[in-house]
Design a protein around this motif. Structure first.
Motif, PDB file in Angstrom:
ATOM      1  N   ILE A  64      11.874  24.912  32.911  1.00 30.81           N
ATOM      2  CA  ILE A  64      12.923  23.915  33.534  1.00 30.81           C
ATOM      3  C   ILE A  64      12.748  22.815  33.993  1.00 30.81           C
ATOM      4  O   ILE A  64      13.721  21.880  34.097  1.00 30.81           O
ATOM      5  CB  ILE A  64      13.882  24.841  34.338  1.00 30.81           C
ATOM      6  CG1 ILE A  64      12.947  25.163  35.933  1.00 30.81           C
ATOM      7  CG2 ILE A  64      14.238  26.071  33.773  1.00 30.81           C
ATOM      8  CD1 ILE A  64      13.910  25.724  36.837  1.00 30.81           C
ATOM      9  N   LEU A  65      11.178  22.213  34.115  1.00 30.07           N
ATOM     10  CA  LEU A  65      10.904  20.892  34.570  1.00 30.07           C
ATOM     11  C   LEU A  65      10.745  20.125  33.400  1.00 30.07           C
ATOM     12  O   LEU A  65      10.325  18.638  33.615  1.00 30.07           O
ATOM     13  CB  LEU A  65       9.857  20.887  35.488  1.00 30.07           C
ATOM     14  CG  LEU A  65      10.392  21.530  36.978  1.00 30.07           C
ATOM     15  CD1 LEU A  65       9.085  21.815  37.761  1.00 30.07           C
ATOM     16  CD2 LEU A  65      11.544  20.858  37.728  1.00 30.07           C
ATOM     17  N   ASP A  66      10.671  20.699  32.186  1.00 32.39           N
ATOM     18  CA  ASP A  66      10.246  19.823  31.037  1.00 32.39           C
ATOM     19  C   ASP A  66      11.445  19.588  30.362  1.00 32.39           C
ATOM     20  O   ASP A  66      12.228  20.454  29.787  1.00 32.39           O
ATOM     21  CB  ASP A  66       9.304  20.809  30.189  1.00 32.39           C
ATOM     22  CG  ASP A  66       8.805  20.336  28.927  1.00 32.39           C
ATOM     23  OD1 ASP A  66       9.379  19.535  28.423  1.00 32.39           O
ATOM     24  OD2 ASP A  66       7.514  20.374  28.781  1.00 32.39           O
ATOM     25  N   ALA A  67      11.763  18.162  30.229  1.00 32.60           N
ATOM     26  CA  ALA A  67      12.711  17.723  29.502  1.00 32.60           C
ATOM     27  C   ALA A  67      12.882  18.176  28.052  1.00 32.60           C
ATOM     28  O   ALA A  67      14.212  18.490  27.676  1.00 32.60           O
ATOM     29  CB  ALA A  67      12.999  16.211  29.754  1.00 32.60           C
ATOM     30  N   CYS A  68      11.819  18.331  27.234  1.00 35.22           N
ATOM     31  CA  CYS A  68      11.997  18.604  25.927  1.00 35.22           C
ATOM     32  C   CYS A  68      12.240  20.031  25.796  1.00 35.22           C
ATOM     33  O   CYS A  68      12.922  20.374  24.900  1.00 35.22           O
ATOM     34  CB  CYS A  68      10.388  18.250  25.362  1.00 35.22           C
ATOM     35  SG  CYS A  68      10.310  18.686  23.551  1.00 35.22           S
ATOM     36  N   ASP A  69      11.820  20.898  26.622  1.00 38.23           N
ATOM     37  CA  ASP A  69      12.084  22.397  26.646  1.00 38.23           C
ATOM     38  C   ASP A  69      13.744  22.468  26.937  1.00 38.23           C
ATOM     39  O   ASP A  69      14.101  23.030  26.137  1.00 38.23           O
ATOM     40  CB  ASP A  69      11.176  23.080  27.466  1.00 38.23           C
ATOM     41  CG  ASP A  69       9.848  23.499  27.183  1.00 38.23           C
ATOM     42  OD1 ASP A  69       9.423  22.917  26.154  1.00 38.23           O
ATOM     43  OD2 ASP A  69       8.800  24.036  28.037  1.00 38.23           O
ATOM     44  N   VAL A  70      13.933  21.966  27.945  1.00 34.16           N
ATOM     45  CA  VAL A  70      15.515  21.849  28.315  1.00 34.16           C
ATOM     46  C   VAL A  70      16.252  21.443  27.088  1.00 34.16           C
ATOM     47  O   VAL A  70      17.524  22.004  26.854  1.00 34.16           O
ATOM     48  CB  VAL A  70      15.786  21.081  29.455  1.00 34.16           C
ATOM     49  CG1 VAL A  70      17.297  20.929  29.801  1.00 34.16           C
ATOM     50  CG2 VAL A  70      15.104  21.799  30.519  1.00 34.16           C
ATOM     51  N   ASN A  71      15.880  20.194  26.454  1.00 33.95           N
ATOM     52  CA  ASN A  71      16.807  19.840  25.397  1.00 33.95           C
ATOM     53  C   ASN A  71      16.891  20.861  24.084  1.00 33.95           C
ATOM     54  O   ASN A  71      17.933  20.882  23.498  1.00 33.95           O
ATOM     55  CB  ASN A  71      16.136  18.334  24.778  1.00 33.95           C
ATOM     56  CG  ASN A  71      16.544  17.188  25.728  1.00 33.95           C
ATOM     57  OD1 ASN A  71      17.438  17.233  26.537  1.00 33.95           O
ATOM     58  ND2 ASN A  71      15.652  16.147  25.843  1.00 33.95           N
ATOM     59  N   ILE A  72      15.590  21.439  23.916  1.00 34.20           N
ATOM     60  CA  ILE A  72      15.909  22.491  22.842  1.00 34.20           C
ATOM     61  C   ILE A  72      16.722  23.500  23.307  1.00 34.20           C
ATOM     62  O   ILE A  72      17.573  23.983  22.494  1.00 34.20           O
ATOM     63  CB  ILE A  72      14.328  22.989  22.396  1.00 34.20           C
ATOM     64  CG1 ILE A  72      13.454  21.603  21.764  1.00 34.20           C
ATOM     65  CG2 ILE A  72      14.323  24.305  21.847  1.00 34.20           C
ATOM     66  CD1 ILE A  72      11.934  21.998  21.745  1.00 34.20           C
ATOM     67  N   ALA A  73      16.510  23.939  24.461  1.00 31.39           N
ATOM     68  CA  ALA A  73      17.347  25.047  25.033  1.00 31.39           C
ATOM     69  C   ALA A  73      19.032  25.031  24.907  1.00 31.39           C
ATOM     70  O   ALA A  73      19.606  25.655  24.717  1.00 31.39           O
ATOM     71  CB  ALA A  73      16.934  25.574  26.399  1.00 31.39           C
ATOM     72  N   LEU A  74      19.064  23.612  25.096  1.00 35.57           N
ATOM     73  CA  LEU A  74      20.624  23.172  25.041  1.00 35.57           C
ATOM     74  C   LEU A  74      21.068  23.347  23.371  1.00 35.57           C
ATOM     75  O   LEU A  74      22.138  23.439  23.233  1.00 35.57           O
ATOM     76  CB  LEU A  74      20.964  21.721  25.494  1.00 35.57           C
ATOM     77  CG  LEU A  74      20.528  21.677  26.945  1.00 35.57           C
ATOM     78  CD1 LEU A  74      20.664  20.062  27.328  1.00 35.57           C
ATOM     79  CD2 LEU A  74      21.615  22.600  27.579  1.00 35.57           C
ATOM     80  N   THR A  75      20.247  23.523  22.610  1.00 38.09           N
ATOM     81  CA  THR A  75      20.726  23.771  21.146  1.00 38.09           C
ATOM     82  C   THR A  75      21.004  25.330  21.059  1.00 38.09           C
ATOM     83  O   THR A  75      21.581  25.510  19.914  1.00 38.09           O
ATOM     84  CB  THR A  75      19.795  23.361  19.877  1.00 38.09           C
ATOM     85  OG1 THR A  75      18.485  24.353  20.237  1.00 38.09           O
ATOM     86  CG2 THR A  75      19.215  21.967  20.455  1.00 38.09           C
TER      87      THR A  75
END
Length: 270
Positions: A64-75
């Motif tokens: 949850i601190l990784d912006a790339c991971d979060v952006n993928i999760a939002l898809t």
């Protein structure tokens, strides 16, 4: 609540998160288990496959601190967000290096709030009546000596959850907390060890032995080593439910203790 809804669980690589992800999948819910590091992805995928749950339990890396991971999760198309990821710093609050406390707040408060803001914005745009649950703690209501650094992050998370609970009602989005007592998942033991990284008998007013005695009083007994399956079973029931209490403290004797503690603070003398 319909089992057609998809549930995203953060911090699902171990403990409550993993147990709840598996339990919900067994009940037929579609679950996305977000885990912190890549090795946890493989381990949980293997467990899901061995249990025949691979069609219901999807495992993805989600730091949850990784912006790339979060952006993928939002898809991902989800209906319920279970904010379970977190960790704890321990030791005397009046001595802990503030940078460590800031890091704990980043993981336990700011990152879950940032993810929640993005998810609920998506819910609102899509006119979806979603749900958000936060794993708080009994430590969100009481801050015992020794574990206060972690507890103050959960106090803050309680404020976040309460505000969102009221702000999101007009949009039909539900918000709840789950507040575990002292369960033996290994989390509290690992948290206790963190203070030993910096507590120094030559520098600090609190000795290492004093801290360890305080820690043993908190988690070195039966009430601090409860069977985590009780909490996992409660989470499996609470997370997908269409109704229920806003705050959910488990077990009951801890709920009673916290209510008594809060009442006593009104009469506390300095």
């Amino acid at each position: 609540m319909s089992k057609d809804r998809t549930i995203l669980i953060t911090g699902a690589g171990s403990g409550f998160g993993e147990g709840t992800a598996i339990g919900l999948a067994k009940q037929g819910y579609s679950v996305i288990a977000g885990v912190h590091i890549s090795p946890q992805v493989t381990a949980l995928r293997n467990k899901a496959s061995a249990l025949g749950l691979q069609d219901k339990l999807r495992v993805e890396k989600l730091d949850i601190l990784d912006a790339c991971d979060v952006n993928i999760a939002l898809t991902w198309d989800i209906d319920i967000l279970f904010n379970n990821a977190g960790y704890g710093e321990s030791g005397p609050l009046f001595e802990i290096p503030v940078d460590l406390l800031k890091k704990n707040f980043e993981t336990n408060v700011f990152a879950p709030l940032a993810l929640t803001q993005k998810v609920v914005a998506k819910f609102i745009r899509e006119k979806k009546q979603g749900k958000v649950i936060f794993t708080s703690s009994m430590g969100g209501i009481v801050a015992p000596v020794g574990l206060a650094p972690y507890c103050v992050t959960k106090f803050a998370l309680e404020g976040v959850a309460e505000a969102l609970h009221n702000e999101l009602k007009p949009f039909g989005i539900q918000v709840q907390t789950v507040n575990p007592g002292g369960y033996l998942t290994g989390f509290n033991e690992r948290m206790g060890e963190t203070a030993l990284r910096w507590l120094d008998d030559n520098k600090n007013f609190t000795s290492r032995n004093t801290f360890l005695r305080q820690l043993d009083l908190l988690i070195g007994n039966d009430s601090g080593r409860l069977d985590p399956q009780e909490m996992i079973d409660a989470m499996i029931r609470i997370v997908p439910a269409g109704d229920g209490k806003y705050r959910n403290v488990v077990p009951k004797f801890i709920e009673d203790f916290l209510k008594d503690h809060q009442a006593r603070t009104w009469e506390e003398i300095i």
